[in-house]
Design a protein around this motif. Structure first.
Motif, PDB file in Angstrom:
ATOM      1  N   ALA A  47      10.174   3.271  -4.246  1.00  0.00           N
ATOM      2  CA  ALA A  47       9.303   2.149  -4.639  1.00  0.00           C
ATOM      3  C   ALA A  47       9.483   1.682  -6.085  1.00  0.00           C
ATOM      4  O   ALA A  47       8.577   1.090  -6.646  1.00  0.00           O
ATOM      5  CB  ALA A  47       7.830   2.474  -4.361  1.00  0.00           C
ATOM      6  N   TYR A  48      10.660   1.969  -6.692  1.00  0.00           N
ATOM      7  CA  TYR A  48      10.873   1.450  -8.046  1.00  0.00           C
ATOM      8  C   TYR A  48      12.345   1.181  -8.308  1.00  0.00           C
ATOM      9  O   TYR A  48      13.221   1.745  -7.658  1.00  0.00           O
ATOM     10  CB  TYR A  48      10.325   2.410  -9.109  1.00  0.00           C
ATOM     11  N   ILE A 100       0.134   0.931 -11.766  1.00  0.00           N
ATOM     12  CA  ILE A 100       0.704   0.935 -10.421  1.00  0.00           C
ATOM     13  C   ILE A 100       0.449  -0.407  -9.737  1.00  0.00           C
ATOM     14  O   ILE A 100       1.361  -1.001  -9.150  1.00  0.00           O
ATOM     15  CB  ILE A 100       0.146   2.119  -9.598  1.00  0.00           C
ATOM     16  N   GLU A 101      -0.772  -0.902  -9.838  1.00  0.00           N
ATOM     17  CA  GLU A 101      -1.115  -2.217  -9.257  1.00  0.00           C
ATOM     18  C   GLU A 101      -0.224  -3.313  -9.833  1.00  0.00           C
ATOM     19  O   GLU A 101       0.295  -4.149  -9.108  1.00  0.00           O
ATOM     20  CB  GLU A 101      -2.582  -2.566  -9.540  1.00  0.00           C
ATOM     21  N   TRP A 102      -0.075  -3.309 -11.167  1.00  0.00           N
ATOM     22  CA  TRP A 102       0.760  -4.316 -11.829  1.00  0.00           C
ATOM     23  C   TRP A 102       2.187  -4.255 -11.310  1.00  0.00           C
ATOM     24  O   TRP A 102       2.768  -5.267 -10.930  1.00  0.00           O
ATOM     25  CB  TRP A 102       0.763  -4.114 -13.354  1.00  0.00           C
ATOM     26  N   TYR A 103       2.760  -3.035 -11.287  1.00  0.00           N
ATOM     27  CA  TYR A 103       4.162  -2.917 -10.890  1.00  0.00           C
ATOM     28  C   TYR A 103       4.368  -3.374  -9.445  1.00  0.00           C
ATOM     29  O   TYR A 103       5.301  -4.126  -9.153  1.00  0.00           O
ATOM     30  CB  TYR A 103       4.702  -1.498 -11.094  1.00  0.00           C
ATOM     31  N   LEU A 119       9.346  -3.146  -3.170  1.00  0.00           N
ATOM     32  CA  LEU A 119       9.451  -3.121  -1.711  1.00  0.00           C
ATOM     33  C   LEU A 119      10.839  -2.883  -1.126  1.00  0.00           C
ATOM     34  O   LEU A 119      10.935  -2.448   0.003  1.00  0.00           O
ATOM     35  CB  LEU A 119       8.857  -4.402  -1.115  1.00  0.00           C
ATOM     36  N   ASP A 120      11.908  -3.130  -1.845  1.00  0.00           N
ATOM     37  CA  ASP A 120      13.221  -2.900  -1.238  1.00  0.00           C
ATOM     38  C   ASP A 120      13.978  -1.757  -1.904  1.00  0.00           C
ATOM     39  O   ASP A 120      15.192  -1.700  -1.849  1.00  0.00           O
ATOM     40  CB  ASP A 120      14.058  -4.187  -1.263  1.00  0.00           C
ATOM     41  N   GLU A 165       0.836  -1.215   0.000  1.00  0.00           N
ATOM     42  CA  GLU A 165       0.000   0.000   0.000  1.00  0.00           C
ATOM     43  C   GLU A 165       0.861   1.251   0.000  1.00  0.00           C
ATOM     44  O   GLU A 165       0.565   2.227  -0.704  1.00  0.00           O
ATOM     45  CB  GLU A 165      -0.947   0.015   1.209  1.00  0.00           C
ATOM     46  N   GLU A 166       1.925   1.237   0.792  1.00  0.00           N
ATOM     47  CA  GLU A 166       2.832   2.382   0.835  1.00  0.00           C
ATOM     48  C   GLU A 166       3.532   2.545  -0.524  1.00  0.00           C
ATOM     49  O   GLU A 166       3.727   3.665  -0.999  1.00  0.00           O
ATOM     50  CB  GLU A 166       3.856   2.189   1.950  1.00  0.00           C
ATOM     51  N   ALA A 167       3.900   1.438  -1.173  1.00  0.00           N
ATOM     52  CA  ALA A 167       4.522   1.493  -2.500  1.00  0.00           C
ATOM     53  C   ALA A 167       3.562   2.123  -3.508  1.00  0.00           C
ATOM     54  O   ALA A 167       3.960   2.981  -4.312  1.00  0.00           O
ATOM     55  CB  ALA A 167       4.930   0.091  -2.949  1.00  0.00           C
ATOM     56  N   LYS A 168       2.301   1.719  -3.482  1.00  0.00           N
ATOM     57  CA  LYS A 168       1.308   2.285  -4.401  1.00  0.00           C
ATOM     58  C   LYS A 168       1.169   3.790  -4.187  1.00  0.00           C
ATOM     59  O   LYS A 168       1.061   4.565  -5.145  1.00  0.00           O
ATOM     60  CB  LYS A 168      -0.045   1.600  -4.210  1.00  0.00           C
TER      61      LYS A 168
END
Length: 185
Positions: free
Chosen positions: A145-146, A130-133, A140-141, A83-86
């Motif tokens: 976020a990318y 965004i959902e796909w990525y 996450l790391d 969620e934070e990544a999105k």
């Protein structure tokens, strides 16, 4: 001369390995937090702490580095949840942000400090992209976020500056190591 990378990042290890075959990886155990609000001061201080943490226990030339993504002066760290990544990717969508890496090389007890700033513009992203990525697990790391070197490259419209900096290991570090006498392999 022994070369030591004070990082657990597989990306930093890979880039350093393209130029120097013989080096050790000894990750620092320090926190990636600092008392600085300024992004450049923050990454240099974290890199410095990482390098000294390893240098005090091991002989050799030690490289510490830290990378952050900033948008409008605010640091976007590594997301802790999907969620934070999105949320981060939504903030970056259609905008120019900066990727800043600070580094510290400790050679014979002396510090070489520096930083690199690269501007990156994201395409306008829709919710499905965004959902796909985020579903790929790549986000996450990574700061912001990318990862530009992976599937995250499709999110990017353009960059201005050092591509390797966006991955987290600017070419300035490689040049400094050559100046210190380390030979390319």
């Amino acid at each position: 001369m022994k070369l030591i990378l004070a990082s657990q990042s597989p990306r930093r290890r890979e880039i350093l390995g393209r130029f120097f075959r013989d080096f050790d990886v000894i990750p620092s155990q320090i926190s990636e937090e600092s008392n600085f609000q300024d992004s450049i001061a923050h990454v240099i201080e974290v890199a410095r702490k990482k390098a000294w943490d390893v240098y005090k226990e091991h002989d050799g030339t030690v490289i510490g580095a830290d990378t952050v993504v900033t948008l409008d002066g605010k640091i976007l760290g590594k997301p802790k949840t999907p969620e934070e990544a999105k949320q981060m990717l939504g903030l970056l969508s259609g905008k120019v942000h900066e990727v800043i890496t600070g580094y510290c090389i400790i050679h014979e007890g002396k510090e070489i400090l520096g930083h690199e700033v690269t501007k990156v513009k994201f395409r306008e992203l829709d919710k499905d992209e965004i959902e796909w990525y985020v579903s790929t697990g790549e986000s996450l790391d990574k700061a912001g976020a990318y990862g530009i070197q992976g599937k995250g490259g499709v999110l990017v419209e353009w960059i201005k500056g050092d591509y390797y900096n966006v991955i987290g290991f600017p070419m300035k570090i490689i040049v400094e190591l050559e100046r210190l006498g380390f030979s390319f392999s």
